[in-house]
Design a protein around this motif. Structure first.
Motif: not given
Length: 147
Positions: A2, A45, A66, A91, A96, A98, A114, A116
Motif C-alpha cells: 500500500s 471495497r 475480506s 491480482r 481470491s 486482491t 491493498e 484481499t
C-alpha cells in the motif's frame, strides 16, 4: 504494497464511490482518525464487491469476504467534506482477488490499501468462474500486471 506510489494516482482507478467525512471521525487533535480512514476504505471495497456481484444473496450461494487489509495513512485530513474512493483489481487468484484502493480528499491521497477478498461457497473457498474472472479483468488497475 500500500506504500506503492502507483496506488496514490487517481488516474489508475476504474471504479469510484464516495463517503462523507463526519464530525465524529475526528480525533482529539481534529484529524480524521485511522479507524475512520479504514471505514472509508471498507466502503470502497464493499461497494466494489457489490457492484461486481460478490456480495451474499447469489443464487449459487457464493459470496466474497475480506481476508486481509494492509493500509497506509498518507496525509492528514479534516472534517467536513467528502472522500473520493477509487478501487480496482491488482491480482486475480484461483478463489481470491486482491484489490487496491485509495481515499482522496481535497486533492490529496490520504490513505491507500491493498485488500484481499476470498470467494466462498459455504465456508469453503470457491474458484472464480470464467464469467466473473472476465468481468473482474475489466477492472484491473492501470500499471499492475498479473503476478
Amino acid at each position: 504494497m500500500s506504500r506503492d506510489k502507483r496506488l496514490q494516482d487517481r488516474s489508475i482507478y476504474p471504479h469510484w464511490c464516495t463517503d462523507t467525512v463526519r464530525f465524529c471521525d475526528q480525533d482529539a487533535a481534529g484529524h480524521v482518525n485511522n479507524v475512520a480512514l479504514c471505514a472509508y476504505l471498507e466502503t470502497a471495497r464493499l461497494t466494489f464487491m457489490r457492484d461486481m456481484g460478490m456480495m451474499g444473496g447469489n443464487p449459487d450461494g457464493t459470496r466474497g469476504i475480506s481476508a486481509g487489509m494492509t493500509v497506509s495513512f498518507l496525509a492528514e485530513s479534516h472534517w467536513p467534506g467528502q472522500v473520493d474512493l477509487g478501487t480496482g483489481v491488482i491480482r486475480l487468484g484461483t478463489s481470491s482477488i486482491t484489490v487496491g484502493s485509495a481515499a482522496f480528499k481535497d486533492g490529496a491521497c490520504i490513505a491507500a490499501a491493498e485488500m484481499t477478498v476470498v470467494r466462498l461457497k459455504g465456508k469453503t473457498p470457491h474458484p472464480i468462474d470464467e464469467a466473473l474472472r472476465a468481468h473482474l479483468d475489466k477492472y484491473r488497475l492501470k500499471g499492475f500486471s498479473e503476478a
